[in-house]
Structures are given as C-alpha cells and as structure tokens.
Motif scaffolding. Structure first.
Motif, mmCIF file in Angstrom:
data_model
loop_
_atom_site.group_PDB
_atom_site.id
_atom_site.type_symbol
_atom_site.label_atom_id
_atom_site.label_comp_id
_atom_site.label_asym_id
_atom_site.label_seq_id
_atom_site.Cartn_x
_atom_site.Cartn_y
_atom_site.Cartn_z
ATOM 1 N N ILE B 133 70.186 89.523 31.528
ATOM 2 C CA ILE B 133 70.195 90.118 32.868
ATOM 3 C C ILE B 133 71.082 89.276 33.787
ATOM 4 N N PRO B 134 72.110 89.887 34.373
ATOM 5 C CA PRO B 134 72.914 89.124 35.326
ATOM 6 C C PRO B 134 72.071 88.776 36.550
ATOM 7 N N GLY B 135 72.055 87.518 36.919
ATOM 8 C CA GLY B 135 71.292 87.104 38.085
ATOM 9 C C GLY B 135 71.987 87.518 39.361
ATOM 10 N N PHE B 136 71.312 87.294 40.516
ATOM 11 C CA PHE B 136 72.005 87.359 41.795
ATOM 12 C C PHE B 136 72.213 88.785 42.269
ATOM 13 N N GLN B 137 72.077 89.786 41.391
ATOM 14 C CA GLN B 137 72.436 91.145 41.779
ATOM 15 C C GLN B 137 71.296 92.132 41.650
ATOM 16 N N GLY B 138 71.345 93.156 42.476
ATOM 17 C CA GLY B 138 70.375 94.225 42.409
ATOM 18 C C GLY B 138 71.028 95.493 42.896
ATOM 19 N N VAL B 139 70.200 96.439 43.307
ATOM 20 C CA VAL B 139 70.733 97.712 43.781
ATOM 21 C C VAL B 139 69.915 98.140 45.008
ATOM 22 N N SER B 140 70.614 98.686 46.001
ATOM 23 C CA SER B 140 69.947 99.045 47.257
ATOM 24 C C SER B 140 69.304 100.421 47.145
ATOM 25 N N GLU B 141 68.587 100.784 48.185
ATOM 26 C CA GLU B 141 67.945 102.092 48.252
ATOM 27 C C GLU B 141 68.934 103.231 48.000
ATOM 28 N N ASP B 142 70.165 103.087 48.528
ATOM 29 C CA ASP B 142 71.150 104.154 48.353
ATOM 30 C C ASP B 142 72.100 103.854 47.194
ATOM 31 N N SER B 143 71.565 103.150 46.180
ATOM 32 C CA SER B 143 72.273 102.955 44.908
ATOM 33 C C SER B 143 73.599 102.224 45.034
ATOM 34 N N ARG B 144 73.660 101.241 45.913
ATOM 35 C CA ARG B 144 74.860 100.411 45.952
ATOM 36 C C ARG B 144 74.499 99.012 45.456
ATOM 37 N N ILE B 145 75.509 98.306 44.937
ATOM 38 C CA ILE B 145 75.261 96.965 44.412
ATOM 39 C C ILE B 145 74.924 96.016 45.555
ATOM 40 N N THR B 146 73.916 95.181 45.340
ATOM 41 C CA THR B 146 73.561 94.157 46.319
ATOM 42 C C THR B 146 73.593 92.788 45.640
ATOM 43 N N THR B 147 73.741 91.740 46.444
ATOM 44 C CA THR B 147 73.564 90.389 45.907
ATOM 45 C C THR B 147 72.594 89.633 46.804
ATOM 46 N N MET B 148 72.051 88.556 46.248
ATOM 47 C CA MET B 148 70.915 87.895 46.896
ATOM 48 C C MET B 148 71.278 86.589 47.588
ATOM 49 N N GLY B 149 72.555 86.340 47.808
ATOM 50 C CA GLY B 149 72.940 85.081 48.443
ATOM 51 C C GLY B 149 73.117 83.994 47.412
ATOM 52 N N ARG B 150 73.865 82.948 47.779
ATOM 53 C CA ARG B 150 74.157 81.866 46.843
ATOM 54 C C ARG B 150 72.859 81.284 46.294
ATOM 55 N N GLY B 151 72.859 81.016 45.003
ATOM 56 C CA GLY B 151 71.669 80.480 44.356
ATOM 57 C C GLY B 151 70.646 81.548 44.028
ATOM 58 N N GLY B 152 71.006 82.806 44.263
ATOM 59 C CA GLY B 152 70.066 83.898 44.083
ATOM 60 C C GLY B 152 69.620 84.138 42.650
ATOM 61 N N SER B 153 70.349 83.556 41.685
ATOM 62 C CA SER B 153 69.975 83.779 40.291
ATOM 63 C C SER B 153 68.620 83.161 39.959
ATOM 64 N N ASP B 154 68.264 82.051 40.610
ATOM 65 C CA ASP B 154 66.923 81.479 40.418
ATOM 66 C C ASP B 154 65.875 82.514 40.819
ATOM 67 N N THR B 155 66.116 83.159 41.955
ATOM 68 C CA THR B 155 65.183 84.168 42.443
ATOM 69 C C THR B 155 65.112 85.357 41.493
ATOM 70 N N SER B 156 66.288 85.785 40.992
ATOM 71 C CA SER B 156 66.307 86.870 40.007
ATOM 72 C C SER B 156 65.410 86.529 38.827
ATOM 73 N N ALA B 157 65.564 85.306 38.336
ATOM 74 C CA ALA B 157 64.829 84.900 37.133
ATOM 75 C C ALA B 157 63.325 84.952 37.386
ATOM 76 N N VAL B 158 62.892 84.435 38.530
ATOM 77 C CA VAL B 158 61.465 84.426 38.841
ATOM 78 C C VAL B 158 60.957 85.861 39.011
ATOM 79 N N ALA B 159 61.784 86.710 39.650
ATOM 80 C CA ALA B 159 61.375 88.098 39.866
ATOM 81 C C ALA B 159 61.253 88.843 38.533
ATOM 82 N N VAL B 160 62.194 88.600 37.633
ATOM 83 C CA VAL B 160 62.119 89.225 36.312
ATOM 84 C C VAL B 160 60.882 88.723 35.574
ATOM 85 N N ALA B 161 60.614 87.419 35.667
ATOM 86 C CA ALA B 161 59.430 86.851 35.005
ATOM 87 C C ALA B 161 58.152 87.481 35.553
#
Lengths: 426, 426
Positions: B133-161
């Motif tokens: 899973i690529p960290g740092f990225q998600g998708v918004s309500e209207d289906s556009r790519i979003t990112t979570m700010g620098r260092g966001g991959s740590d947050t991605s990992a915890v959210a996936v966990a």
C-alpha cells in the motif's frame, strides 16, 4: 466555438519551462471560447527511467504492477500542466484514467482502449474548465491501472476526442506535419495539407513514424479529424483558423476537398522507406501443394510478422525458392525456428539478408490513376536499382531493394511522381 | 499466525537494491505464516523532486493538483516492491489509495485519514498474498487523490493496521528504536523496550522525531501496537519473536508489563530537547484583568502556537512583564503582529531571544512518583543552569534554558534520573 482535443508528447512537456510553453498554446486555443481537453505524455526520459526500475526489480515483470509504476509519469505531467494553467489564470483540472474512467480491455501494459465516460468531463469543459488527461493510461475491468503500450498517448487523445465528439484532435509533436517523404532525405519534400486516414495508415505502417498506427485506425473508425503539428512554434500559438500542420481526414471529406479544389488530385501522396526489414530465402522447397503453408504456419503461430512473399517459378523439377521478409528484430528467431524444422519442411538452405530496405509509394489516387506501379519500376530501373520483391495493396506499392540504395530510390521516386516542391524546405 | 503491517520509509526504499533488501525483510515476516501488509514511502529525494516541480509550475499551487503530482512517488515504490517480491516467488500486489479505498477528509495536501475499506485487502491477505500500500495517499469524497502531509506514511500504516485489526504495526526507519534521549548527545542513552502512547506523544511533540505525532495519536485512539525498528539490519531480518526495536503500547498493556516485571518501574522514561523555540518578553504590560488575553487572542487567531507562559509579579505599580515561547519559524510574524498592536495593548517593549532550548523529561511514572520536578531543578541548579521558564503536564516537565547549555542539561538530567546505561552504545 469548437471542441478541441490537444495532445502533447514527451519532448513538448520535458520540464516545467516547456510545460509553460504548452500552457501558452493551450490558452491560445481556449481564448477563442473553444472547449479544450489536453492529453499529455510523460516527460521525455521519464517512462524509460520507470521502465528501467521495473526491469531491475523483476526482469519478467508482472504487467499489472509494471502499469502501476509507469503510469505515474503521465500523472505527474497532467498535474503540473493543470497547476501551470492555473498560475496563468485559467481554470484547469486533471482527470486521471481511473477517474473518468477510461475503460480498457485486453492485456495489461498493452491494453486497448474501450469506452470513455465523458459526461463529467463535458460538464466541466462546458463550464470553461480546461481538462487535462494523462495519456497512455486507463483502468481495467477490475479497477486496476492499465497502460496502452509505448506511444499510447496518441491513441488516448483520439479516444478522448471520439468520446467528446470533438471537432478536431490536434497532435503536437516535434515535427510540424506529415511530409511527402522524409525531409532529411529529400530537401524538396512538401508538407501535406490533407491526407486520408487510409493513406496515413499505410505510411505509418511502413515507417513514417509521426503517429502510432493504432491511433490512426481508431481515428478512422470514429471519424475523428486529426491534425499533426509542431509544439515548437513561436511564442504563443498559430491562430486557430489556419492549418499549420497536416490534417488527417476521412475519404469522404477528402472527396469534398478535391471537388472544391482545396486539394490537388494526384496519384501518389507520399513515399515511405523502412530499413527494418530482413529478407529470408529458402532454397529448394518441395514444389507441392501445402509446402508453403507448412513454412508460414509456425512463423505465424510464433507471432512473427511475414510481409512480402515471392515464390519463384520452379527451377529444378519439383523444387522452388521461396523469398519473404520479416522484421529485422525477429530475424534470428525466424531463422532458428526454420532451421529447427529443416528436415520436416524439406528445403535446402536458409539464406538471410538484413541489408535490404522497403520503399513504398502510397496514395488514394492510385484507385483512379493507372500505371502507378509501372512508373515506379521504370524510374528505379533507369537508375539501375534492382527490385528484389514487390507487394501491393489498393493504395500502396512496395518494393524491396538493396539498403544502400534507399535514399537514391526515395529521391528518384519523389521526382518521378511530381512531388518535389519548387523550393527546398528551409 | 499474526497479522502484521510493516512500514518502510524513504531511505529504506531508495533504489531497487534497497527495495530488494526490504523485500527480504517482508518475506521473513511472511514466512512464518503471518499475514503481511506493507506500507511504503516514496524513494528518498523523490517527493522533494516532485514538490519542486509543483513550486516551479505554480508557487501558489492548488493543493488538489499538487496531490496528483506528489502521490505518484509512493505509487512507484508500491509497484516496484510488488514486482520485487514476485521476482522472489512471493504472491504480492499493490493497492493504491483510491483502490482500497483509503477515504480521507479535510483539506488536500494535509488530509486526515478517515475510513479504510479493508475487506478486499483482508481477503487477499488471507489467500497468502502480500499487500503493498503506498503511504501518504488517499482519496477524497469526490474521488480525487489526496495526500496526508509530509511524514504521512506513518499515519497511513497505523490507519491500515487499525482497519485490518493487525496484531502489530512495525515502522522500519533509519534508527533502531526510541532512546531514553538523543544518543548523539548521551553515549549511554538506552534503547527503550516498551513505551506508552502518551509518553511517545510527549516525546514526539518536543523534538524526538522518530514518528509523526499524528500517527501516534491515531495508534493510541485505535490501540494499535506500534514497533519502531531499523530496516538497516543484517541480511534477512530479526526473528519475529524477539523485540529488536521499541514497542509503543497502551497504558493498560504497560501496566501488565510492569506487573509481570517485564518493564522496570521508573519515574522518567525519556528526555527530549527542542532548539526550535524562541522566547518573547513583553515589558510593562498593564496589570489589569483581560490584558493578557488581549495579547494572546490575536496570536492564536493567526495560528501561532504559544507554549510556555510566565507572568511575573508586578514590579512597578500596575505593570508586569509577560514571557512566553513560540516556534522559532513563527517568531518574526509574532513580533510584527505584536509591534503593530503596541499602542492598543499598551505594553513597553518586545524583547525576543531565539537562543533558547526547551528540555523536557517525560514519564508515566510521574503520576505515582513525587519529586520529579524537584530533582530536575536541583540537578540543573547544581550545574549552574538557569531556568527561564517552566511548563508541566501530567507526565512531562519542561524547562526553558540558554541554548548553549542544551547538551549539558540533557546529560545532567539523564544521569540524575538514573537512565544511563552501564555501557556506552557502540
């Protein structure tokens, strides 16, 4: 007001400075109240970089994951062009392949474009927003990223134009149009103003690499008018009402242009050459029914594309020589395959020659002009150029000659068919 | 069998050779029959390259298009890791932010992670496929790519966990765990085996930059056990049943570990320092109700984070000095804002000093151990270190001192709280 799709290739978007120039060209088109969608390639060199990563990671790569990696190049350019247009005060947004979506089918890394859902795109364009679409990419039935093979951005552009019912699809590239022949060979080559899809297809398939063949087929099928023109123009862009490049149109439209006198009636539209052919001669093939089929069936199964075929009249009783051409990069494979089956097929030897070239003259006018092939053979014979093989279609005559005589043959034929411009190109 | 999320940062995946090493560590975890999902950052340097492109294209960039560009870095790494694992014979596939999807809300380029739909992910993992899973990225309500700010991959990992109900989230980084203090300052700093979320949060927020603060909050909220460990280990990886890094656990689990004697009971767990604070003194502030509120209200509205605040006892009749700290990079803005309002607020002068440092001692043990602050002040006073300001929370005591005394203070306190290891770290 027109609806226009514009496509820019890798060299046109290589770096933010060039993207700025592209943005200027796009804005000039949008300025007249036109609805504009832009299809972009990856920055020049970027796709190679990504493909190399894939090869390093896994020489026998999974095409689905390869697509995930390489599609990112176009995604980056699309975002950057949207940002650049916004910085100039235009409304713009990117639409990724999975967002429209651009549905594709068939295999990953060489997907074929299917339906494009353009409703939201149209809505946004009607509101004056410039739509930016990364070329080359789509999405599969099971929602995975797909790519369309190298050069696929041309196909993306034509497919988007078809889905939008666009008035025109402008392909900006590093040449300023389609020429009667390669201007590096013939200084008096002329830029062709209008060319029919069928002619463009024949020229593309025999080595005039301005457009990806698949994109021309798609344009023909959907009757999308395609213009080829250069992005390396003066600051700004050509006014929208002139025809700076080459317009590729349907046979029907071409007929009208001829009637209106906008296009000159001629037998041959262009001359292409292709040095990537190789000649194969099989000696002493048994001259019996089915022998030739036995030779070509395994080549076909292996995906080796056999082009010109000549079966000489039997010299010795019950035996004949068979000559054909294959792409040079498939020669080794073809030769190995034939030698493996030498006993079964019962021929004498395999003789190969990759120092050959295929010269083709192409033109819808051949349908109504007689003697096109005769002119060709006569012109070549007068300069002592030996024809090793011939193939023809309704609008094309091709000959195989010694590679060293390529340029000479192209020049001789360009003059013979009256294609030389009065002035050499600058 | 355990379900494990592993996260690798940019330096761990910088280039195909390092990705191969990561693949080996992943395979070692999967080998024991564990279900494994891997979250990856972009290759080191790649995000900077993409951010620079955006700045060149549009200094005031649209965060939605910025996200389209920068999210591509993680996409590339995800595809390459899947390819690499496949080349080693593992089943693996990438799941992009929009494919799962990883829903995010709030603003582009600094999105907050919402719900993650992990059904298909779980299904694939249960079938033995490693999920990338690529960290740092998600998708918004209207289906556009979003990112979570620098260092966001740590947050991605915890959210996936959290979404997977994982037994553990292993964050592989370039340090091998969380230390009692910066080992570059104190050679006898010890690696902490277990640390509570609350302690980690306090340490992260005062300058021990091992994990993004937001990821620790998310882990605490969802009770995801997070382990910090190094990806630069010997070939292969540590066996799954040892604890090579630092495990971040809930207060409840920490209580159990204390009861079982697996963790030693101590008042202070770690010592952090932060040189990015600046001190502001306003002299001769009118000593009347509401005066201080009038000072801090506009700073708060401007998003300037005021930390330590001291109001001295009034020296002259009706006037007092007010001292507080702000982040150094907001000092100029704070000073300008205050000087603008000098007349309205009625203070004397603004005196600033950015040569200060904040030293914090952190520990859950403070709740039950008395005298932690007293030990701090005594130890600092004995070495002649002057305390300019103090702030405390339930599990933290912070002091502001002269920046030049930072290292001395950290060493003195590390010894005073009995944190020194018997042997210096190698």
């Amino acid at each position: 007001m027109a609806r226009i799709v514009m496509k820019f290739g890798g060299t046109s978007v290589a770096g933010t400075e060039r993207i700025r120039r592209v943005a200027n060209i796009v804005r000039a088109q949008a300025a007249g109240g036109n609805q504009v969608a832009v299809v972009v390639s990856a920055m020049a060199g970027e796709t190679d970089r990504l493909v190399n990563f894939c090869r390093e990671a896994n020489p026998l790569y999974d095409p689905a994951e390869y697509d995930v990696v390489v599609a990112s190049g176009e995604q980056v350019t699309a975002g950057l062009l949207a940002l650049t247009l916004q910085s100039m005060g235009s409304k713009a947004r990117s639409w990724l392949g999975w967002q429209l979506p651009v549905k594709t089918f068939s295999s990953h890394s060489n997907a074929r474009v299917g339906e494009i859902y353009a409703d939201r795109l149209l809505e946004s364009m009607e509101e004056g927003e410039i739509a930016i679409i990364p070329g080359f990419q789509g999405v599969s039935e099971d929602s995975r990223i797909t790519t369309m093979g190298r050069g696929g951005s041309d196909t993306s552009a034509v497919a988007v134009a078809a889905a939008l019912g666009a008035d025109r699809c402008d392909i900006y590239t590093d040449v300023d149009g389609v020429y009667t022949t390669d201007p590096r060979i013939v200084a008096r080559a002329r830029k062709i103003k209008y060319i029919a899809f069928e002619e463009m297809l024949e020229l593309a398939s025999v080595g005039a690499k301005v457009l990806q063949t698949r994109s021309v087929s798609l344009a023909m099928k959907n009757e999308v008018r395609v213009q080829v023109l250069s992005s390396f123009v003066e600051d700004g862009s050509p006014p929208a009402d002139t025809l700076p490049g080459t317009m590729i149109v349907s046979e029907l439209e071409m007929g009208k242009l001829l009637e209106e006198g906008k296009v000159e009636r001629q037998s041959v539209t262009g001359i292409a050459h292709d040095k990537n052919e190789a000649r194969v001669v099989l000696t002493r093939v048994p001259d019996k029914p089915g022998a030739v089929a036995e030779i070509f069936a395994p080549l076909g199964e292996a995906g080796i594309n056999v082009d010109m075929i000549i079966q000489n009249v039997g010299r010795d009783k019950g035996e004949t020589d068979v000559t054909f051409t294959v792409p040079q990069n498939e020669l080794a494979r073809a030769q190995a395959m034939l030698e493996d089956k030498q006993d079964a097929l019962g021929f004498g030897r395999v003789i190969t020659d990759s120092k050959v070239a295929k010269i083709s003259v192409v033109g819808m006018g051949m349908k109504s002009h007689a003697g096109v092939a005769a002119t060709m053979f006569k012109a070549l014979a007068e300069r002592g150029i030996n024809v090793q093989a011939i193939s023809t279609s309704e609008i094309k005559v091709s000959v195989l000659i010694d590679e060293d005589e390529t340029e000479l043959a192209v020049r001789v034929l360009h003059t013979a068919y009256g294609l030389d411009a009065e002035e050499p190109a600058t």
